[in-house]
Design a protein around this motif. Structure first.
Motif, PDB file in Angstrom:
ATOM      1  N   SER A 265      14.831   5.726  15.657  1.00 16.38           N
ATOM      2  CA  SER A 265      14.759   5.428  14.223  1.00 16.38           C
ATOM      3  C   SER A 265      13.921   4.191  13.966  1.00 16.38           C
ATOM      4  CB  SER A 265      16.144   5.188  13.655  1.00 16.38           C
ATOM      5  OG  SER A 265      17.007   6.180  14.082  1.00 16.38           O
ATOM      6  N   ALA A 266      14.149   3.150  14.782  1.00 16.91           N
ATOM      7  CA  ALA A 266      13.413   1.911  14.587  1.00 16.91           C
ATOM      8  C   ALA A 266      11.935   2.118  14.892  1.00 16.91           C
ATOM      9  CB  ALA A 266      13.988   0.810  15.475  1.00 16.91           C
ATOM     10  N   VAL A 267      11.644   2.912  15.936  1.00 13.96           N
ATOM     11  CA  VAL A 267      10.248   3.191  16.282  1.00 13.96           C
ATOM     12  C   VAL A 267       9.567   3.871  15.103  1.00 13.96           C
ATOM     13  CG1 VAL A 267       8.711   4.448  17.834  1.00 13.96           C
ATOM     14  CG2 VAL A 267      10.785   3.385  18.735  1.00 13.96           C
ATOM     15  N   ARG A 268      10.247   4.864  14.542  1.00 21.04           N
ATOM     16  CA  ARG A 268       9.667   5.603  13.418  1.00 21.04           C
ATOM     17  C   ARG A 268       9.452   4.677  12.222  1.00 21.04           C
ATOM     18  NH1 ARG A 268      13.520   9.958  11.130  1.00 21.04           N
ATOM     19  NH2 ARG A 268      14.401   8.020  10.350  1.00 21.04           N
ATOM     20  N   LEU A 269      10.452   3.850  11.985  1.00 19.41           N
ATOM     21  CA  LEU A 269      10.380   2.913  10.860  1.00 19.41           C
ATOM     22  C   LEU A 269       9.157   2.015  10.979  1.00 19.41           C
ATOM     23  CD1 LEU A 269      12.308   2.201   8.507  1.00 19.41           C
ATOM     24  CD2 LEU A 269      13.281   0.426   9.966  1.00 19.41           C
ATOM     25  N   LEU A 270       8.980   1.427  12.169  1.00 19.61           N
ATOM     26  CA  LEU A 270       7.862   0.508  12.376  1.00 19.61           C
ATOM     27  C   LEU A 270       6.528   1.232  12.295  1.00 19.61           C
ATOM     28  CD1 LEU A 270       9.440  -1.590  15.248  1.00 19.61           C
ATOM     29  CD2 LEU A 270       8.619  -2.509  13.088  1.00 19.61           C
ATOM     30  N   MET A 271       6.479   2.418  12.913  1.00 26.08           N
ATOM     31  CA  MET A 271       5.231   3.186  12.916  1.00 26.08           C
ATOM     32  C   MET A 271       4.802   3.525  11.491  1.00 26.08           C
ATOM     33  SD  MET A 271       3.997   4.203  15.993  1.00 26.08           S
ATOM     34  CE  MET A 271       3.529   5.929  15.968  1.00 26.08           C
ATOM     35  N   VAL A 272       5.754   4.065  10.736  1.00 27.75           N
ATOM     36  CA  VAL A 272       5.424   4.461   9.365  1.00 27.75           C
ATOM     37  C   VAL A 272       5.020   3.237   8.552  1.00 27.75           C
ATOM     38  CG1 VAL A 272       6.310   5.481   7.235  1.00 27.75           C
ATOM     39  CG2 VAL A 272       6.921   6.476   9.439  1.00 27.75           C
ATOM     40  N   GLY A 273       5.778   2.148   8.701  1.00 24.54           N
ATOM     41  CA  GLY A 273       5.478   0.930   7.949  1.00 24.54           C
ATOM     42  C   GLY A 273       4.078   0.424   8.224  1.00 24.54           C
ATOM     43  N   VAL A 274       3.763   0.227   9.502  1.00 25.92           N
ATOM     44  CA  VAL A 274       2.461  -0.354   9.863  1.00 25.92           C
ATOM     45  C   VAL A 274       1.334   0.603   9.492  1.00 25.92           C
ATOM     46  CG1 VAL A 274       1.024  -1.095  11.776  1.00 25.92           C
ATOM     47  CG2 VAL A 274       3.413  -1.777  11.690  1.00 25.92           C
ATOM     48  N   LEU A 275       1.466   1.856   9.903  1.00 22.04           N
ATOM     49  CA  LEU A 275       0.367   2.806   9.671  1.00 22.04           C
ATOM     50  C   LEU A 275       0.105   2.987   8.188  1.00 22.04           C
ATOM     51  CD1 LEU A 275       0.818   5.551  12.386  1.00 22.04           C
ATOM     52  CD2 LEU A 275      -0.961   3.804  12.199  1.00 22.04           C
ATOM     53  N   SER A 276       1.183   3.164   7.408  1.00 20.81           N
ATOM     54  CA  SER A 276       0.941   3.412   5.983  1.00 20.81           C
ATOM     55  C   SER A 276       0.332   2.196   5.310  1.00 20.81           C
ATOM     56  CB  SER A 276       2.229   3.857   5.288  1.00 20.81           C
ATOM     57  OG  SER A 276       3.220   2.882   5.450  1.00 20.81           O
ATOM     58  N   CYS A 277       0.774   0.988   5.692  1.00 21.66           N
ATOM     59  CA  CYS A 277       0.196  -0.207   5.083  1.00 21.66           C
ATOM     60  C   CYS A 277      -1.281  -0.342   5.424  1.00 21.66           C
ATOM     61  CB  CYS A 277       0.943  -1.467   5.539  1.00 21.66           C
ATOM     62  SG  CYS A 277       2.452  -1.731   4.634  1.00 21.66           S
ATOM     63  N   VAL A 278      -1.591  -0.172   6.706  1.00 23.43           N
ATOM     64  CA  VAL A 278      -2.986  -0.341   7.134  1.00 23.43           C
ATOM     65  C   VAL A 278      -3.872   0.732   6.504  1.00 23.43           C
ATOM     66  CG1 VAL A 278      -4.521  -0.275   9.126  1.00 23.43           C
ATOM     67  CG2 VAL A 278      -2.373  -1.524   9.262  1.00 23.43           C
ATOM     68  N   ILE A 279      -3.415   1.979   6.544  1.00 25.73           N
ATOM     69  CA  ILE A 279      -4.242   3.066   6.018  1.00 25.73           C
ATOM     70  C   ILE A 279      -4.399   2.932   4.500  1.00 25.73           C
ATOM     71  CG2 ILE A 279      -4.347   5.575   5.681  1.00 25.73           C
ATOM     72  CD1 ILE A 279      -3.033   5.800   8.471  1.00 25.73           C
ATOM     73  N   LEU A 280      -3.328   2.565   3.839  1.00 22.36           N
ATOM     74  CA  LEU A 280      -3.432   2.396   2.383  1.00 22.36           C
ATOM     75  C   LEU A 280      -4.430   1.305   2.026  1.00 22.36           C
ATOM     76  CD1 LEU A 280       0.217   2.715   1.095  1.00 22.36           C
ATOM     77  CD2 LEU A 280      -1.772   3.935   0.221  1.00 22.36           C
ATOM     78  N   GLU A 281      -4.344   0.183   2.753  1.00 19.84           N
ATOM     79  CA  GLU A 281      -5.281  -0.903   2.447  1.00 19.84           C
ATOM     80  C   GLU A 281      -6.717  -0.432   2.673  1.00 19.84           C
ATOM     81  OE1 GLU A 281      -4.285  -4.928   3.113  1.00 19.84           O
ATOM     82  OE2 GLU A 281      -6.193  -5.402   4.060  1.00 19.84           O
ATOM     83  N   TYR A 282      -6.910   0.286   3.775  1.00 20.32           N
ATOM     84  CA  TYR A 282      -8.252   0.792   4.074  1.00 20.32           C
ATOM     85  C   TYR A 282      -8.751   1.712   2.968  1.00 20.32           C
ATOM     86  CZ  TYR A 282     -11.958   3.379   6.407  1.00 20.32           C
ATOM     87  OH  TYR A 282     -13.159   3.951   6.712  1.00 20.32           O
ATOM     88  N   LEU A 283      -7.904   2.659   2.571  1.00 15.79           N
ATOM     89  CA  LEU A 283      -8.317   3.636   1.556  1.00 15.79           C
ATOM     90  C   LEU A 283      -8.602   2.951   0.226  1.00 15.79           C
ATOM     91  CD1 LEU A 283      -5.878   6.585   2.309  1.00 15.79           C
ATOM     92  CD2 LEU A 283      -8.292   6.382   2.911  1.00 15.79           C
ATOM     93  N   ILE A 284      -7.725   2.025  -0.155  1.00 16.10           N
ATOM     94  CA  ILE A 284      -7.917   1.361  -1.445  1.00 16.10           C
ATOM     95  C   ILE A 284      -9.217   0.557  -1.436  1.00 16.10           C
ATOM     96  CG2 ILE A 284      -7.004  -0.431  -2.967  1.00 16.10           C
ATOM     97  CD1 ILE A 284      -4.200   0.576  -2.207  1.00 16.10           C
ATOM     98  N   GLN A 285      -9.445  -0.178  -0.349  1.00 19.13           N
ATOM     99  CA  GLN A 285     -10.652  -0.996  -0.318  1.00 19.13           C
ATOM    100  C   GLN A 285     -11.906  -0.144  -0.246  1.00 19.13           C
ATOM    101  OE1 GLN A 285      -9.784  -3.713   2.909  1.00 19.13           O
ATOM    102  NE2 GLN A 285      -9.353  -5.339   1.443  1.00 19.13           N
ATOM    103  N   LYS A 286     -11.814   0.931   0.495  1.00 18.69           N
ATOM    104  CA  LYS A 286     -13.014   1.750   0.702  1.00 18.69           C
ATOM    105  C   LYS A 286     -13.334   2.586  -0.530  1.00 18.69           C
ATOM    106  CE  LYS A 286     -15.846   3.995   3.752  1.00 18.69           C
ATOM    107  NZ  LYS A 286     -16.632   3.505   4.871  1.00 18.69           N
ATOM    108  N   PHE A 287     -12.319   3.230  -1.103  1.00 21.37           N
ATOM    109  CA  PHE A 287     -12.620   4.238  -2.125  1.00 21.37           C
ATOM    110  C   PHE A 287     -12.305   3.803  -3.555  1.00 21.37           C
ATOM    111  CE2 PHE A 287     -11.990   6.620   1.814  1.00 21.37           C
ATOM    112  CZ  PHE A 287     -13.244   7.212   1.899  1.00 21.37           C
ATOM    113  N   ILE A 288     -11.338   2.928  -3.745  1.00 27.32           N
ATOM    114  CA  ILE A 288     -11.016   2.539  -5.117  1.00 27.32           C
ATOM    115  C   ILE A 288     -11.733   1.247  -5.496  1.00 27.32           C
ATOM    116  CG2 ILE A 288      -9.180   1.941  -6.737  1.00 27.32           C
ATOM    117  CD1 ILE A 288      -7.324   3.723  -5.107  1.00 27.32           C
ATOM    118  N   LEU A 289     -11.547   0.212  -4.681  1.00 31.41           N
ATOM    119  CA  LEU A 289     -12.183  -1.061  -5.019  1.00 31.41           C
ATOM    120  C   LEU A 289     -13.639  -1.093  -4.580  1.00 31.41           C
ATOM    121  CD1 LEU A 289      -9.313  -3.494  -3.991  1.00 31.41           C
ATOM    122  CD2 LEU A 289      -9.883  -2.692  -6.266  1.00 31.41           C
ATOM    123  N   LYS A 290     -13.974  -0.284  -3.580  1.00 33.85           N
ATOM    124  CA  LYS A 290     -15.334  -0.240  -3.023  1.00 33.85           C
ATOM    125  C   LYS A 290     -15.796  -1.636  -2.600  1.00 33.85           C
ATOM    126  CE  LYS A 290     -16.883   4.030  -5.112  1.00 33.85           C
ATOM    127  NZ  LYS A 290     -15.719   4.428  -5.920  1.00 33.85           N
TER     128      LYS A 290
END
Lengths: 330, 307, 444
Positions: A43-68
């Motif tokens: 459970s903890a592994v999943r929690l950390l994985m989802v937390g880190v991956l979603s934060c990093v990917i979201l930041e990447y997507l927002i900077q790349k495609f929304i904020l440019k």
């Protein structure tokens, strides 16, 4: 000979970078992550994985495609937010709740204000409070999943020490009676092994280890954590001395409910804490005071997140009025 | 239930009334009397708040215009004569028409003309760079290329061309507010007459070094040879400190200096291309008469037109 | 216990690679370019003309105002011309260019190496001699020394501090002279004490220079009035205000001068110049220049005649290496990048530092993370992050309210900033502007 480089002084730079600071925070969080994985297993592994991956990917997507704008996930700050968010959630939180938390942390709290360094509130704390208010049941479901080490006991299956105490006090018991009824609430238990609560609170010792690392690497100064913990100790101590039959003791208050995690890793977030030493002391005292007040008199059993969030809002004011001591000031 | 409602409505109404009375008296007590003409003048201003007039924004301009006995020395460069006429009408005074102006960059030290001698690695600010050293080329008078003028322009009319690293003025957008002139630490930018049909002549160089030194630093530098001064029939050109300057109030746009300049430091802007290079250059009037079809063609003779 | 200043500071690696290079005398250049602006204040006025014959140590320019200093010829020969010459930043400075012929010194200069220990002059005579010999502060700011030796009326110096901190990385010129000529520096110190009429002097040396401390202590033991103070290595210890704080614990008030706390600070190299001026009648015509950098095959400490072109010094030090990217006159924290290698040395030139691209190129700027490291690093207790923002926005009144005028331009903020924000670039310009505005105000 080729053309010389010209720039204003200084001509050398320390090897300090944002990336290095953030990486050091991740390393400091490593013991807490390890203990939480060992205690709560997959459970903890999943929690950390989802937390880190979603934060990093979201930041990447927002900077790349929304904020440019230039993508800055390399500075590791999104990863730190992800880990902190995960460690602040109950170990059994479903993945989609974590994901919503990441959207709040990165998308709303961080990026809408202009990215790293611009946000007013700590992203991970805001996300946690958002989830706590939006999904109260999930966020207070402290079921302990199967871990790889089985220290401790499931005697309090699912409730945090603070909520046990709060519930007990409501039914008219004194703290002493509650502690006798729940032997797992001893300080030794909380220092070393799993206690009910967020994933990151599994062991106070792991957090203190991280704190020492941050101090040694000079990532943070001890001012804020000491001010927070000291204030919690003193204020709850005063209440305890006044009426030990309705208030819990200072040591118990420090070791539970995310005071350590909050004081060491959340309150010291550079962006949302004051910059001058005097400001940091006021900020730390404010967090400590609000935490104890919310715990003792509020509806919620624990108050660190709210206290940090409230004090975050005061930071611009502290920065303005609590200026550093000046050399040669009259 | 009804009681609760009643009390709520009553308290709030009462509170509203009390506050309204307080507000009324406060507003009367602290009322600021203002000349109503200020608002009228402000309403015809362009509202760019660029400060080009020398006052802090359009409101301050209006205040000063109303206060002043006449409009002498008060001019809105952005709105130009049209706005000044309206302002004069509102105030019931006369205004003298001013010839329209435009910002002119007096440096032609492009990367090609002016080889770099060092690499600047500091903040991209001409001010910082100028305080640090003489610049990254052999010419210590020329453009530093960090774009302080671009940052100062409220109209987006001046931009650094990434190829030449020199600022270029869009004369359609330029309002001659003079912000870039103030921003340039080297004093390269000058406000000059826009000229008839936007045609104008100027010396695109600020180098005061001796001819040889200037030439070594930049192939398009004015070398102070005085050929232009000699050839000018109107006495519009003076050479001082090895640098030629064309007085735009005297220049009649004959382009004799342009033909004479050995380094092409003199620029002629917006003239139509000449069909044949004749021995004696025709006067500007003759050129204009010969080619009435091409007056709008904006061709910079020596520079490549951007885009 | 080593002392240090209370507030801020950073710890760059000290890179003292030229520590063990004894001072060598550099050959006289074939042509010397002697700048008229070798001191803080108004440039000196040349008193020689083209074609004049001059000797080493001959006065060639006189002060043009209160804040100015004499300039002497560092070579003998014929004046080639008096004209503006580009300095290290490419800006023209009036200079006397001398074609060197032989090495003929003025007769009244004592060139023997004997150490003259007796101080025969009175305080006034010392100040007059220091002024006559054109002694300026050799720590970097080139403040004319004779002005420092005459405190304004109503103020009296209590202590003299000799600055041997040399806190800038790479620099070793002060270290070498403290090692090689300690007794002369101490006699210079005593001369300065006499001129200032003080009974106590401190020599502040950082603890990364144990040999210099030992060498200075071995001679200072005979002078009970001079105490060698060991300082903890920290930049900017050599800053006047920081050094006073470290040694005496006193704080120079904001906008004040060291004399307001009863202290006068002089550099160790200045003390040596004072010794030479007073005891040997030798004006400032040469100084110690460290030529160093990891990319050089060999580092040097040279005794260089004032007015020697950098090119020549670099040539004699083995040439500029292929991978050299930046040449700095002075230390890496406060030195100036050289764009014109034909520029000549001036009195206060302490070093030529050669750095490679990896060592010096600025990394791209990123967002401020508000870590407050610049505040912790600032030795003046300012808020560099805020000053930078205000300076970029050009908000002069707020900059003044946030005491930008206190900035000593030490560069600690930029050195430490994890986001590589060029904090000092803007603050430096804004500071000058704010001080100008403050001075232009009518005095109350």
């Amino acid at each position: 000979m080729r053309n010389l480089i010209i720039s204003p002084s200084p001509h050398i730079h320390s090897d300090l970078t944002t990336r290095r600071l953030m990486r050091d925070v991740l390393i400091a969080l490593f013991p807490a992550m390890l203990v939480s994985i060992l205690s709560y297993g997959f459970s903890a592994v999943r929690l950390l994985m989802v937390g880190v991956l979603s934060c990093v990917i979201l930041e990447y997507l927002i900077q790349k495609f929304i904020l440019k704008t230039a993508v800055t996930v390399n500075d590791c700050s999104a990863a730190v937010t992800g880990v902190l968010l995960a460690l602040n959630l109950p170990p059994c939180t479903p993945w989609w709740v974590v994901f919503i938390g990441s959207i709040v942390a990165i998308g709303i709290v961080k990026m809408t204000f202009g990215g790293l360094g611009q946000n007013i509130f700590n992203p991970a704390i805001t996300a946690r409070v958002f989830l706590l208010v939006s999904f109260p049941v999930i966020m207070t479901d402290w079921t302990i999943p199967q871990g790889w080490i089985s220290a401790g006991t499931d005697a309090f299956s699912g409730a945090t020490p603070l909520s046990i105490v709060k519930e007990g006090l409501k039914t008219g018991l004194t703290p002493e009676q509650i502690f006798t009824a729940h032997p797992s609430l001893s300080c030794g238990q909380m220092l070393f092994a799993r206690i009910g609560g967020s994933a990151g609170e599994a062991s106070a010792l792991a957090l203190i280890l991280g704190f020492i690392y941050l101090l040694v690497r000079k990532v943070i100064k001890p001012t804020i954590p000491v001010a927070v913990i000291g204030t919690v100790f003193v204020v709850s101590g005063i209440f305890y001395l006044i009426d030990s039959s309705s208030f819990t003791g200072p040591v118990f208050n420090i070791l539970t409910g995310g005071v350590l995690l909050g004081a060491i890793f959340m309150a010291t977030d550079y962006v949302t804490s004051p910059m001058s030493c005097s400001g940091q002391i006021v900020y730390g005292i404010g967090i400590g005071l609000l935490t104890v007040l919310i715990r003792f008199f509020g509806a919620y059993p624990e108050g660190v997140s709210f206290a940090i969030l409230i004090m975050n809002a005061v930071v611009p004011l502290l920065n303005k009025y609590m200026r550093p001591a000046r050399f040669g000031a009259k | 239930m009804t009681n609760t409602l009643l009390f709520t409505v009553l308290t709030l109404t009462l509170l509203g009334l009390v506050l309204a009375v307080i507000l009324f008296f406060v507003a009367r007590r602290f009322r600021v009397e203002e000349d109503p003409r200020i608002d009228e003048v402000e309403s015809v201003m362009p509202g760019a708040n660029c400060g080009g007039c020398g006052f802090a924004g359009c409101r301050a301009f209006a205040e000063n215009a109303v206060k002043a006995p006449s409009l002498d020395g008060i001019f809105c460069p952005v709105g130009g004569n049209a706005v000044m006429k309206k302002v004069a009408m509102k105030l019931g005074v006369e205004v003298v028409e001013k010839a329209p102006m435009v910002a002119v960059v007096r440096c032609n030290g492009s990367c090609e003309n002016r080889p770099r001698t060092s690499v600047y690695d500091g903040t991209a600010s001409c001010k910082v760079k100028n305080a640090l050293y003489s610049g990254d080329t052999g010419c210590r008078y020329g453009c530093l290329g960090c774009g302080d003028c671009e940052k100062a322009c409220p109209f987006g009319a001046i931009r650094i061309n990434p190829e030449t690293l020199l600022p270029e003025v869009d004369e359609e957008l330029c309002t001659a507010c003079g912000n870039c002139v103030k921003a340039c630490p080297k004093g390269i930018i000058e406000l000059r007459n826009k000229g008839p049909k936007n045609r104008r002549m100027f010396v695109s160089c600020m180098n005061k070094d001796k001819g040889g030194v200037a030439r070594k630093a930049c192939s398009a530098a004015c070398i102070g040879c005085r050929k232009c001064e000699k050839v000018c029939p109107f006495g519009a050109i003076t050479v001082e400190d090895n640098l030629s300057y064309i007085d735009f109030t005297k220049c009649k746009l004959c382009r004799k200096c342009f033909d004479e300049c050995p380094t092409q430091a003199i620029h002629a802007v917006n003239f139509p291309p000449r069909p044949v290079k004749s021995a004696s250059a025709p006067s500007a009037e003759a050129v204009a008469a010969k080619e009435p079809v091409l007056p709008k063609a904006e061709t910079t003779v020596t520079e490549k037109k951007e885009e | 216990m080593s002392k240090t200043f209370k507030m801020g500071g950073v710890h760059p690696n000290d890179h003292k690679i030229s520590n063990d290079c004894a001072v060598e005398v550099m050959p006289v250049p074939s042509r010397a370019y002697i700048s008229m602006s070798q001191h803080l204040g108004a440039p000196a006025t040349p008193i020689v003309q083209k074609g004049d014959k001059v000797k080493v140590g001959q006065l060639i320019a006189t002060p043009s105002g209160f804040m100015s200093a004499n300039v002497h010829s560092s070579v003998s020969g014929t004046v080639f011309s008096v004209e503006p010459v580009a300095d290290l930043a490419g800006n023209k400075v009036m200079s006397v260019i001398i074609d060197v012929e032989g090495d003929e010194w003025m007769e009244n200069i004592d060139r023997s190496s004997d150490i003259v220990r007796d101080i025969k002059m009175t305080g006034e005579e010392i100040v007059a001699r220091v002024k006559e010999c054109g002694v300026v502060g050799l720590g970097g700011a080139s403040f004319p020394t004779h002005i420092k030796l005459c405190p304004p009326p109503g103020k009296k110096a209590e202590f003299l501090i000799i600055n041997g901190a040399e806190c800038e990385p790479y620099l070793t010129s002060d270290y070498r002279i403290m090692l090689e000529r300690p007794e002369e520096i101490l006699i210079g110190t005593r001369i300065l004490m006499k001129a200032l009429d003080v009974n106590k002097a401190f020599v502040g040396i950082e603890d990364n220079k144990p040999e210099a401390i030992a060498s200075m202590k071995s001679f200072s033991s005979q002078y009970p009035e001079i105490e060698v103070v060991v300082l903890k290595k920290k930049y900017p210890q050599g800053g006047e205000k920081q050094l006073i704080d470290a040694v005496t614990g006193r704080s120079v008030p904001s906008m004040g001068l060291p004399i307001d706390t009863g202290v006068v600070v002089q550099n160790a190299a200045t003390a040596l110049s004072v010794y030479e001026a007073v005891q040997k009648n030798k004006p400032v015509i040469d100084n110690t220049v460290t030529v160093t950098g990891e990319c050089l095959a060999k580092s040097h400490n040279w005794l260089v005649r004032v007015g020697t072109p950098y090119e020549e010094i670099l040539q004699l030090s083995g040439g500029v290496p292929e991978n050299a990217a930046k040449i700095i006159s002075g230390g890496p924290m406060m030195g100036k990048a050289v764009s014109n290698l034909k520029a000549p040395t001036v009195k206060a030139n302490g070093a030529l530092l050669i750095l490679t691209e990896e060592q010096t190129v600025r990394k791209p700027e990123s967002n401020c993370i508000r870590c407050g490291k610049c505040i912790d690093a600032c030795p003046m207790g300012l808020e560099p992050y805020l000053l930078n923002k205000l300076a970029r926005a050009g908000r002069m009144d707020e900059l003044e309210a946030h005491n930008v005028y206190d900035c000593i331009e030490c560069g600690c903020c930029l050195f430490t900033c994890p986001a590589n924000i060029p904090l000092l670039d803007y603050i430096r310009g804004a500071k000058g502007e704010v001080i100008r505005i403050m001075r232009s105000r009518p005095k109350k």
